[in-house]
Write a protein that holds these residues in place. Structure first.
Motif, PDB file in Angstrom:
ATOM      1  N   ALA A 166       0.833  -1.209   0.000  1.00  0.00           N
ATOM      2  CA  ALA A 166       0.000   0.000   0.000  1.00  0.00           C
ATOM      3  C   ALA A 166       0.868   1.260   0.000  1.00  0.00           C
ATOM      4  CB  ALA A 166      -0.930  -0.006   1.208  1.00  0.00           C
ATOM      5  N   THR A 205       2.462   1.735  -3.452  1.00  0.00           N
ATOM      6  CA  THR A 205       1.436   2.205  -4.385  1.00  0.00           C
ATOM      7  C   THR A 205       1.149   3.682  -4.165  1.00  0.00           C
ATOM      8  OG1 THR A 205       0.445   0.004  -4.356  1.00  0.00           O
ATOM      9  CG2 THR A 205      -0.909   1.785  -5.215  1.00  0.00           C
ATOM     10  N   LEU A 206       1.055   4.096  -2.920  1.00  0.00           N
ATOM     11  CA  LEU A 206       0.773   5.487  -2.605  1.00  0.00           C
ATOM     12  C   LEU A 206       1.921   6.406  -3.025  1.00  0.00           C
ATOM     13  CD1 LEU A 206      -1.388   7.274  -1.351  1.00  0.00           C
ATOM     14  CD2 LEU A 206      -0.270   6.961   0.851  1.00  0.00           C
ATOM     15  N   CYS A 241      -3.805  -3.576  -6.278  1.00  0.00           N
ATOM     16  CA  CYS A 241      -3.892  -3.362  -4.836  1.00  0.00           C
ATOM     17  C   CYS A 241      -5.355  -3.387  -4.381  1.00  0.00           C
ATOM     18  CB  CYS A 241      -3.226  -2.034  -4.487  1.00  0.00           C
ATOM     19  SG  CYS A 241      -3.080  -1.686  -2.729  1.00  0.00           S
ATOM     20  N   VAL A 245      -6.398   2.739  -0.765  1.00  0.00           N
ATOM     21  CA  VAL A 245      -5.190   3.228  -1.433  1.00  0.00           C
ATOM     22  C   VAL A 245      -5.276   2.964  -2.934  1.00  0.00           C
ATOM     23  CG1 VAL A 245      -2.704   2.826  -1.685  1.00  0.00           C
ATOM     24  CG2 VAL A 245      -3.694   3.122   0.578  1.00  0.00           C
TER      25      VAL A 245
END
Length: 174
Positions: free
Chosen positions: A49, A52-53, A86, A133
């Protein structure tokens, strides 16, 4: 690429919850361990997460005008795919562990599975974080309306081939 549809995520969550519930019922019937991920999986989910963010924030900064260098289109496409993966993985994890939690709540305190229940609830919470997310970063990857060719920037124009209600991503299929 097409935007994720929330109803598809809901269907995936419900189906995986049913499968998780059936699997937990079957494993309990045959005195096997409950099929819940260990708490160490939360660290992996958090890293995914966070990655990805971070990648999504890079795309968002470029999209919002902080363009020091040209955005690598492959990196933007990978960010979008990672965001969608995700969200889908989070949906599966949430559904699976929700099904396990429902079965454990059903049997109550008949056995000493309270630690497993908290484990399943934490894993479901991690799935929710991954979904949020993924959906947020997917929004980061949309091309603003003013980037459309020949547009005035008021957001009412449509690109050639754009379907009604679909968002555009940092991919130009012309």
């Amino acid at each position: 690429m097409k935007a994720m549809r929330p109803w598809v995520l809901v269907i995936i969550a419900v189906v995986s919850a049913l499968i998780g519930w059936v699997a937990t019922t079957a494993t309990n019937r045959y005195s096997m361990p409950t099929p819940v991920l260990p708490l160490s999986a939360l660290a992996t989910m958090g890293v995914i997460a966070l990655l990805t963010l971070v990648m999504g924030i890079q795309v968002l900064r470029w999209r919002n005008g902080k363009k020091k260098t040209m955005l690598d289109p492959i990196m933007a496409a990978r960010t979008l795919v990672l965001a969608q993966a995700c969200a889908y993985a989070g949906t599966l994890l949430l559904g699976w562990h929700a099904g396990i939690s429902l079965d454990l709540l059903r049997i109550g305190t008949l056995r000493s599975g309270e630690g497993i229940l908290w484990n399943a609830l934490l894993m479901g919470g991690g799935g929710v974080v991954m979904i949020v997310v993924g959906l947020v970063v997917e929004r980061f990857c949309r091309i603003p309306p003013e980037d459309f060719e020949g547009g005035t920037g008021n957001g009412t124009e449509k690109r050639r081939g754009e379907s009604k209600g679909e968002g555009e991503y940092a991919y130009r299929g012309d």
